[in-house]
Design a protein around this motif. Structure first.
Motif, PDB file in Angstrom:
ATOM      1  N   ALA A  58     -47.803 -69.005  69.945  1.00 51.44           N
ATOM      2  CA  ALA A  58     -49.125 -69.132  69.319  1.00 51.44           C
ATOM      3  C   ALA A  58     -49.952 -67.871  69.553  1.00 51.44           C
ATOM      4  CB  ALA A  58     -49.853 -70.353  69.866  1.00 51.44           C
ATOM      5  N   GLY A  59     -49.923 -67.360  70.784  1.00 51.71           N
ATOM      6  CA  GLY A  59     -50.657 -66.137  71.092  1.00 51.71           C
ATOM      7  C   GLY A  59     -50.099 -64.930  70.364  1.00 51.71           C
ATOM      8  N   LYS A  60     -48.778 -64.824  70.338  1.00 50.92           N
ATOM      9  CA  LYS A  60     -48.150 -63.674  69.685  1.00 50.92           C
ATOM     10  C   LYS A  60     -48.248 -63.760  68.163  1.00 50.92           C
ATOM     11  CE  LYS A  60     -46.683 -61.186  73.135  1.00 50.92           C
ATOM     12  NZ  LYS A  60     -47.387 -59.920  73.422  1.00 50.92           N
ATOM     13  N   GLY A  61     -48.144 -64.960  67.615  1.00 48.07           N
ATOM     14  CA  GLY A  61     -48.244 -65.115  66.172  1.00 48.07           C
ATOM     15  C   GLY A  61     -49.625 -64.730  65.656  1.00 48.07           C
ATOM     16  N   ALA A  62     -50.639 -64.934  66.494  1.00 47.57           N
ATOM     17  CA  ALA A  62     -51.999 -64.577  66.107  1.00 47.57           C
ATOM     18  C   ALA A  62     -52.161 -63.078  65.888  1.00 47.57           C
ATOM     19  CB  ALA A  62     -52.980 -65.048  67.173  1.00 47.57           C
ATOM     20  N   MET A  63     -51.264 -62.281  66.475  1.00 44.46           N
ATOM     21  CA  MET A  63     -51.353 -60.834  66.303  1.00 44.46           C
ATOM     22  C   MET A  63     -51.191 -60.430  64.843  1.00 44.46           C
ATOM     23  SD  MET A  63     -52.019 -59.695  69.297  1.00 44.46           S
ATOM     24  CE  MET A  63     -52.909 -61.251  69.425  1.00 44.46           C
ATOM     25  N   LEU A  64     -50.429 -61.206  64.087  1.00 46.12           N
ATOM     26  CA  LEU A  64     -50.225 -60.895  62.673  1.00 46.12           C
ATOM     27  C   LEU A  64     -51.543 -60.940  61.913  1.00 46.12           C
ATOM     28  CD1 LEU A  64     -48.492 -60.391  60.163  1.00 46.12           C
ATOM     29  CD2 LEU A  64     -48.109 -62.859  60.039  1.00 46.12           C
ATOM     30  N   GLY A  65     -52.257 -62.064  62.039  1.00 50.32           N
ATOM     31  CA  GLY A  65     -53.526 -62.192  61.338  1.00 50.32           C
ATOM     32  C   GLY A  65     -54.546 -61.183  61.812  1.00 50.32           C
ATOM     33  N   LEU A  66     -54.614 -60.971  63.128  1.00 51.82           N
ATOM     34  CA  LEU A  66     -55.574 -60.021  63.685  1.00 51.82           C
ATOM     35  C   LEU A  66     -55.303 -58.617  63.178  1.00 51.82           C
ATOM     36  CD1 LEU A  66     -57.824 -59.148  65.571  1.00 51.82           C
ATOM     37  CD2 LEU A  66     -56.174 -59.171  67.456  1.00 51.82           C
ATOM     38  N   SER A  67     -54.064 -58.173  63.252  1.00 53.75           N
ATOM     39  CA  SER A  67     -53.721 -56.820  62.848  1.00 53.75           C
ATOM     40  C   SER A  67     -53.961 -56.605  61.360  1.00 53.75           C
ATOM     41  CB  SER A  67     -52.263 -56.505  63.193  1.00 53.75           C
ATOM     42  OG  SER A  67     -51.921 -55.189  62.811  1.00 53.75           O
ATOM     43  N   ASN A  68     -53.659 -57.601  60.545  1.00 53.47           N
ATOM     44  CA  ASN A  68     -53.875 -57.458  59.102  1.00 53.47           C
ATOM     45  C   ASN A  68     -55.345 -57.184  58.786  1.00 53.47           C
ATOM     46  OD1 ASN A  68     -51.183 -57.865  58.549  1.00 53.47           O
ATOM     47  ND2 ASN A  68     -51.421 -59.961  57.830  1.00 53.47           N
ATOM     48  N   VAL A  69     -56.234 -57.911  59.478  1.00 52.66           N
ATOM     49  CA  VAL A  69     -57.663 -57.722  59.228  1.00 52.66           C
ATOM     50  C   VAL A  69     -58.137 -56.380  59.779  1.00 52.66           C
ATOM     51  CG1 VAL A  69     -59.966 -58.620  59.698  1.00 52.66           C
ATOM     52  CG2 VAL A  69     -58.121 -60.192  59.121  1.00 52.66           C
ATOM     53  N   VAL A  70     -57.677 -56.018  60.981  1.00 49.38           N
ATOM     54  CA  VAL A  70     -58.046 -54.723  61.557  1.00 49.38           C
ATOM     55  C   VAL A  70     -57.571 -53.584  60.652  1.00 49.38           C
ATOM     56  CG1 VAL A  70     -57.680 -53.158  63.507  1.00 49.38           C
ATOM     57  CG2 VAL A  70     -58.136 -55.578  63.924  1.00 49.38           C
ATOM     58  N   ALA A  71     -56.367 -53.741  60.087  1.00 47.73           N
ATOM     59  CA  ALA A  71     -55.840 -52.714  59.191  1.00 47.73           C
ATOM     60  C   ALA A  71     -56.707 -52.585  57.939  1.00 47.73           C
ATOM     61  CB  ALA A  71     -54.406 -53.039  58.803  1.00 47.73           C
ATOM     62  N   LEU A  72     -57.131 -53.707  57.376  1.00 51.40           N
ATOM     63  CA  LEU A  72     -57.969 -53.666  56.182  1.00 51.40           C
ATOM     64  C   LEU A  72     -59.332 -53.044  56.482  1.00 51.40           C
ATOM     65  CD1 LEU A  72     -57.205 -57.144  54.598  1.00 51.40           C
ATOM     66  CD2 LEU A  72     -56.687 -54.921  53.597  1.00 51.40           C
ATOM     67  N   GLU A  73     -59.989 -53.528  57.531  1.00 54.45           N
ATOM     68  CA  GLU A  73     -61.309 -52.999  57.867  1.00 54.45           C
ATOM     69  C   GLU A  73     -61.204 -51.548  58.331  1.00 54.45           C
ATOM     70  OE1 GLU A  73     -63.625 -55.500  60.425  1.00 54.45           O
ATOM     71  OE2 GLU A  73     -63.130 -57.331  59.319  1.00 54.45           O
ATOM     72  N   GLY A  74     -60.156 -51.262  59.098  1.00 59.67           N
ATOM     73  CA  GLY A  74     -59.991 -49.917  59.635  1.00 59.67           C
ATOM     74  C   GLY A  74     -59.666 -48.880  58.588  1.00 59.67           C
ATOM     75  N   SER A  75     -59.172 -49.313  57.427  1.00 58.00           N
ATOM     76  CA  SER A  75     -58.795 -48.359  56.379  1.00 58.00           C
ATOM     77  C   SER A  75     -59.986 -47.533  55.905  1.00 58.00           C
ATOM     78  CB  SER A  75     -58.155 -49.091  55.192  1.00 58.00           C
ATOM     79  OG  SER A  75     -59.104 -49.932  54.544  1.00 58.00           O
ATOM     80  N   ALA A  76     -61.189 -48.040  56.131  1.00 57.74           N
ATOM     81  CA  ALA A  76     -62.391 -47.304  55.737  1.00 57.74           C
ATOM     82  C   ALA A  76     -62.780 -46.242  56.746  1.00 57.74           C
ATOM     83  CB  ALA A  76     -63.558 -48.285  55.541  1.00 57.74           C
ATOM     84  N   TYR A  77     -62.117 -46.254  57.912  1.00 53.17           N
ATOM     85  CA  TYR A  77     -62.545 -45.374  59.005  1.00 53.17           C
ATOM     86  C   TYR A  77     -61.396 -44.596  59.629  1.00 53.17           C
ATOM     87  CZ  TYR A  77     -66.218 -48.836  58.437  1.00 53.17           C
ATOM     88  OH  TYR A  77     -67.168 -49.672  57.885  1.00 53.17           O
ATOM     89  N   GLY A  78     -60.279 -44.488  58.925  1.00 58.46           N
ATOM     90  CA  GLY A  78     -59.159 -43.724  59.459  1.00 58.46           C
ATOM     91  C   GLY A  78     -58.383 -44.424  60.551  1.00 58.46           C
ATOM     92  N   ILE A  79     -58.512 -45.743  60.629  1.00 50.01           N
ATOM     93  CA  ILE A  79     -57.832 -46.516  61.676  1.00 50.01           C
ATOM     94  C   ILE A  79     -56.684 -47.303  61.055  1.00 50.01           C
ATOM     95  CG2 ILE A  79     -58.073 -48.321  63.426  1.00 50.01           C
ATOM     96  CD1 ILE A  79     -61.086 -47.602  63.514  1.00 50.01           C
ATOM     97  N   GLN A  80     -55.513 -47.179  61.629  1.00 47.59           N
ATOM     98  CA  GLN A  80     -54.344 -47.945  61.201  1.00 47.59           C
ATOM     99  C   GLN A  80     -53.975 -48.977  62.258  1.00 47.59           C
ATOM    100  OE1 GLN A  80     -52.429 -44.075  58.857  1.00 47.59           O
ATOM    101  NE2 GLN A  80     -51.175 -45.176  60.338  1.00 47.59           N
ATOM    102  N   SER A  81     -53.427 -50.092  61.807  1.00 52.01           N
ATOM    103  CA  SER A  81     -53.033 -51.158  62.731  1.00 52.01           C
ATOM    104  C   SER A  81     -51.726 -51.787  62.283  1.00 52.01           C
ATOM    105  CB  SER A  81     -54.126 -52.236  62.798  1.00 52.01           C
ATOM    106  OG  SER A  81     -53.771 -53.254  63.720  1.00 52.01           O
ATOM    107  N   ASN A  82     -50.822 -51.965  63.220  1.00 53.69           N
ATOM    108  CA  ASN A  82     -49.534 -52.597  62.956  1.00 53.69           C
ATOM    109  C   ASN A  82     -49.150 -53.499  64.123  1.00 53.69           C
ATOM    110  OD1 ASN A  82     -48.449 -51.361  60.350  1.00 53.69           O
ATOM    111  ND2 ASN A  82     -48.975 -49.505  61.503  1.00 53.69           N
ATOM    112  N   VAL A  83     -48.094 -54.270  63.913  1.00 52.08           N
ATOM    113  CA  VAL A  83     -47.546 -55.160  64.938  1.00 52.08           C
ATOM    114  C   VAL A  83     -46.096 -54.787  65.193  1.00 52.08           C
ATOM    115  CG1 VAL A  83     -46.981 -57.553  65.550  1.00 52.08           C
ATOM    116  CG2 VAL A  83     -49.072 -57.060  64.256  1.00 52.08           C
ATOM    117  N   ILE A  84     -45.707 -54.734  66.457  1.00 50.13           N
ATOM    118  CA  ILE A  84     -44.309 -54.517  66.806  1.00 50.13           C
ATOM    119  C   ILE A  84     -43.741 -55.784  67.423  1.00 50.13           C
ATOM    120  CG2 ILE A  84     -44.857 -53.551  69.099  1.00 50.13           C
ATOM    121  CD1 ILE A  84     -42.402 -51.700  68.717  1.00 50.13           C
ATOM    122  N   LEU A  85     -42.511 -56.101  67.058  1.00 54.60           N
ATOM    123  CA  LEU A  85     -41.765 -57.211  67.660  1.00 54.60           C
ATOM    124  C   LEU A  85     -40.655 -56.587  68.507  1.00 54.60           C
ATOM    125  CD1 LEU A  85     -41.245 -59.445  64.469  1.00 54.60           C
ATOM    126  CD2 LEU A  85     -43.268 -59.313  65.932  1.00 54.60           C
TER     127      LEU A  85
END
Length: 325
Positions: A168-195
């Motif tokens: 549950a904790g690790k699966g939440a990283m998917l949703g979190l990273s997707n939103v950070v990646a979208l918001e961060g795209s306006a500021y030069g910030i990239q976000s991904n998840v590694i398994l």
């Protein structure tokens, strides 16, 4: 081939006193990064604290001629997360890279998990990603550059018996990273998840009780590990992790797997599915039952990057199936 370098970059790696985090920190430093080595120094089940783990890694980095400082604050509190990032800002004036890696295990059956096995796992995986991620993101936004790598798990993406809390904790990283990646795209910030896949001290917290689940036991007993011997070490995960936080990487909003020397993108996609007849009358449950095979068949699929992309995909499916012009 140009060598990936991190000269002039400042990285924070949480859980860097052992295993994956230690290897990430060492290789970042070898390639020129200044590194904040964060580790509370607790056990593989999240008990206790010690300065030794982080200090040892810092010594290793410095012995190799690199630059590093230790931090032993907990990622599982807002104050701790802020202090970790502040260590980078106080020492080097910025933070360019965050690898959110800290974690531990407390395994049990889903129906037997207690609050003592659920809450600390959610704190150190999900909440910690906010507590360290938010101050890091703010500093990156101000600078106009950042690379964030959250640590997910195959236990979440694919499922692992007796790890519902961890998944549950690790699966939440998917949703979190997707939103950070979208918001961060306006500021030069990239976000991904590694398994990542690596043998580590966390294995000591696992037992074979999960073999009581027949389908899970069958999967384990029939697995082909022939390509994995000697290849489930932290070092086999580090190249992918470092590439994803490098300037050379332009990929964001993704999930990537490292397993036995195979590196792959893991995708969440939507099948074309079945489109109900146009109009304002919803289909019945019986309609769903009658078309369930079509709903489940992958066929032509879409990979929505936002919820609104899915509306576009739905309209395309409706036209293809002749119920919308």
């Amino acid at each position: 081939m140009n060598q990936i370098r991190f000269d002039g970059r400042v990285a924070v790696v949480t859980g860097a006193g052992n295993g994956l985090g230690r290897d990430y920190a060492l290789e970042l430093a070898r390639r020129g990064a200044k590194v904040v080595v964060n580790d509370l120094g607790g056990s593989a089940s999240g008990v206790g604290a010690s300065k030794d783990a982080a200090s040892r890694v810092v010594e290793e980095i410095r012995d190799l001629g690199g630059a590093a400082v230790a931090n032993t604050d907990s990622v599982a509190t807002r104050a701790g997360g802020a202090a970790i990032v502040q260590t980078a800002l106080d020492t080097w004036g910025k933070i360019d890279i965050l690898i959110s890696n800290a974690g531990f295990l407390r395994n049990n059956r889903f129906d037997d998990l207690t609050d003592e096995q659920i809450d600390p796992i959610i704190d150190v995986h999900l909440k910690a990603a906010f507590y360290v991620g938010q101050p890091a993101y703010r500093a990156m936004r101000a600078a106009g550059y950042g690379r964030i790598l959250f640590t997910g798990s195959a236990s979440a993406m694919f499922g692992h018996a007796w790890q519902a809390n961890y998944a549950a904790g690790k699966g939440a990283m998917l949703g979190l990273s997707n939103v950070v990646a979208l918001e961060g795209s306006a500021y030069g910030i990239q976000s991904n998840v590694i398994l990542p896949t690596a043998s580590s001290r966390l294995e000591g917290e696992m037992n074979t009780g999960y073999l009581e689940i027949p389908e899970f036991a069958k999967s384990l007993q029939s697995a082909d590990f022939s390509a994995s011997e000697g290849r489930v070490t932290p070092a086999f995960n580090t190249p992918l992790a470092l590439y994803l936080v490098s300037e050379a990487c332009t990929a964001t909003h993704g999930v990537y797997s490292a397993n036995s020397g195979r590196y792959s993108r893991v995708r969440i996609c939507a099948s074309e599915g079945w489109f109900a007849p146009m109009g304002s009358t919803p289909p019945s449950v019986d309609d769903i039952a009658a078309h369930f095979d079509q709903i489940c068949t992958l066929g032509e699929y879409s990979e929505p990057m936002t919820p609104y992309d899915e509306f576009t995909a739905a309209a395309k499916a409706a036209r293809k199936q002749g119920v919308h012009s």
